[in-house]
Design a protein around this motif. Structure first.
Motif, PDB file in Angstrom:
ATOM      1  N   TYR A  12       0.825  -1.210   0.000  1.00  0.00           N
ATOM      2  CA  TYR A  12       0.000   0.000   0.000  1.00  0.00           C
ATOM      3  C   TYR A  12       0.855   1.254   0.000  1.00  0.00           C
ATOM      4  O   TYR A  12       1.902   1.303   0.633  1.00  0.00           O
ATOM      5  N   ASN A  13       0.376   2.286  -0.709  1.00  0.00           N
ATOM      6  CA  ASN A  13       1.061   3.575  -0.702  1.00  0.00           C
ATOM      7  C   ASN A  13       0.464   4.532   0.303  1.00  0.00           C
ATOM      8  O   ASN A  13       1.077   5.549   0.626  1.00  0.00           O
ATOM      9  N   LYS A  14      -0.735   4.233   0.776  1.00  0.00           N
ATOM     10  CA  LYS A  14      -1.360   5.077   1.802  1.00  0.00           C
ATOM     11  C   LYS A  14      -1.590   4.220   3.042  1.00  0.00           C
ATOM     12  O   LYS A  14      -2.219   3.172   2.970  1.00  0.00           O
ATOM     13  N   ILE A  15      -1.082   4.709   4.161  1.00  0.00           N
ATOM     14  CA  ILE A  15      -1.175   4.009   5.433  1.00  0.00           C
ATOM     15  C   ILE A  15      -1.838   4.942   6.439  1.00  0.00           C
ATOM     16  O   ILE A  15      -1.418   6.094   6.592  1.00  0.00           O
ATOM     17  N   VAL A  16      -2.862   4.439   7.127  1.00  0.00           N
ATOM     18  CA  VAL A  16      -3.510   5.194   8.195  1.00  0.00           C
ATOM     19  C   VAL A  16      -3.270   4.447   9.488  1.00  0.00           C
ATOM     20  O   VAL A  16      -3.615   3.272   9.625  1.00  0.00           O
ATOM     21  N   ALA A  51     -10.929   8.845  10.259  1.00  0.00           N
ATOM     22  CA  ALA A  51     -10.355   7.632   9.686  1.00  0.00           C
ATOM     23  C   ALA A  51     -11.186   7.144   8.508  1.00  0.00           C
ATOM     24  O   ALA A  51     -10.643   6.768   7.464  1.00  0.00           O
ATOM     25  N   GLN A  52     -12.493   7.178   8.648  1.00  0.00           N
ATOM     26  CA  GLN A  52     -13.375   6.709   7.582  1.00  0.00           C
ATOM     27  C   GLN A  52     -13.265   7.579   6.330  1.00  0.00           C
ATOM     28  O   GLN A  52     -13.457   7.095   5.220  1.00  0.00           O
ATOM     29  N   HIS A  53     -12.934   8.855   6.505  1.00  0.00           N
ATOM     30  CA  HIS A  53     -12.767   9.753   5.364  1.00  0.00           C
ATOM     31  C   HIS A  53     -11.407   9.585   4.693  1.00  0.00           C
ATOM     32  O   HIS A  53     -11.244   9.958   3.532  1.00  0.00           O
ATOM     33  N   LEU A  54     -10.447   9.029   5.413  1.00  0.00           N
ATOM     34  CA  LEU A  54      -9.099   8.869   4.869  1.00  0.00           C
ATOM     35  C   LEU A  54      -8.928   7.620   4.021  1.00  0.00           C
ATOM     36  O   LEU A  54      -8.054   7.575   3.161  1.00  0.00           O
ATOM     37  N   VAL A  55      -9.715   6.596   4.278  1.00  0.00           N
ATOM     38  CA  VAL A  55      -9.434   5.280   3.697  1.00  0.00           C
ATOM     39  C   VAL A  55     -10.172   5.027   2.390  1.00  0.00           C
ATOM     40  O   VAL A  55     -11.205   5.626   2.109  1.00  0.00           O
ATOM     41  N   ASP A  56      -9.585   4.134   1.613  1.00  0.00           N
ATOM     42  CA  ASP A  56     -10.210   3.611   0.395  1.00  0.00           C
ATOM     43  C   ASP A  56      -9.582   2.239   0.136  1.00  0.00           C
ATOM     44  O   ASP A  56      -8.863   1.710   0.986  1.00  0.00           O
ATOM     45  N   LYS A  81     -13.931  -1.582   6.504  1.00  0.00           N
ATOM     46  CA  LYS A  81     -14.004  -2.696   5.549  1.00  0.00           C
ATOM     47  C   LYS A  81     -14.922  -2.370   4.367  1.00  0.00           C
ATOM     48  O   LYS A  81     -14.655  -2.779   3.248  1.00  0.00           O
ATOM     49  N   SER A  82     -16.004  -1.630   4.643  1.00  0.00           N
ATOM     50  CA  SER A  82     -16.952  -1.302   3.572  1.00  0.00           C
ATOM     51  C   SER A  82     -16.314  -0.408   2.509  1.00  0.00           C
ATOM     52  O   SER A  82     -16.823  -0.305   1.397  1.00  0.00           O
ATOM     53  N   CYS A  83     -15.196   0.214   2.834  1.00  0.00           N
ATOM     54  CA  CYS A  83     -14.462   1.035   1.872  1.00  0.00           C
ATOM     55  C   CYS A  83     -13.460   0.207   1.069  1.00  0.00           C
ATOM     56  O   CYS A  83     -12.736   0.746   0.228  1.00  0.00           O
ATOM     57  N   GLY A  84     -13.381  -1.080   1.364  1.00  0.00           N
ATOM     58  CA  GLY A  84     -12.428  -1.943   0.675  1.00  0.00           C
ATOM     59  C   GLY A  84     -11.028  -1.880   1.231  1.00  0.00           C
ATOM     60  O   GLY A  84     -10.069  -2.298   0.589  1.00  0.00           O
ATOM     61  N   THR A  85     -10.899  -1.367   2.426  1.00  0.00           N
ATOM     62  CA  THR A  85      -9.603  -1.160   3.058  1.00  0.00           C
ATOM     63  C   THR A  85      -9.148  -2.402   3.808  1.00  0.00           C
ATOM     64  O   THR A  85      -9.943  -3.057   4.466  1.00  0.00           O
TER      65      THR A  85
END
Length: 144
Positions: A12-16, A51-56, A81-85
């Motif tokens: 992954y290139n984006k990590i939260v 957090a929910q706004h940051l993820v995909d 999970k619903s964001c596919g993360t």
């Protein structure tokens, strides 16, 4: 365990990074260190809404919790999970009673700290040992 962590991390290139209470302060430090050595977009938060706004679907969501018992992560994990993360839960203590439906759980020890301590009173020493080893590995890989 470091190899397993890095296998997931490198996808992954984006990590939260997420933590509550004292774990959040650790997460802020880890975010700084990861940003220095990984070349990835690293975010830290203690807010479930943020957090929910940051993820995909291109995000790795890493939660740090000493016990996994301080708060219920169920709603957060379902939303993420619903964001596919992909989610990675790092627990400092071993907790076989966790009802969390997470594929990636890293238990950093096979024991627990003093049970008379509340989760926010427990140390986060093993978090630091583990992440510093991960950072050292990332640094050595950059040099080669």
């Amino acid at each position: 365990m470091i190899d397993n962590f890095l296998t997931i991390f490198k996808k992954y290139n984006k990590i939260v990074l997420f933590g509550l209470g004292p774990s959040f302060f650790c997460v802020e430090y880890f975010a700084y260190k990861f940003a220095l050595v990984s070349g990835k977009n690293i975010f830290s938060t203690q807010s479930e809404t943020y957090a929910q706004h940051l993820v995909d679907e291109e995000t790795l969501f890493i939660v740090f919790s000493v016990t996994g018992k301080y708060t219920s992560f169920e709603n957060l994990f379902n939303a993420i999970k619903s964001c596919g993360t992909e989610i990675l839960l790092i627990l400092e203590e071993y907790n076989n009673s966790s009802a969390l439906e997470i594929e990636n759980i890293f238990y950093l020890t096979k024991s627990t700290q003093n049970e008379s301590l509340l989760p926010f009173e427990k140390t986060r020493t093993v978090f630091f040992i583990f992440i510093e080893e991960v950072i050292a590995r990332l640094m050595s890989e950059r040099e080669t």
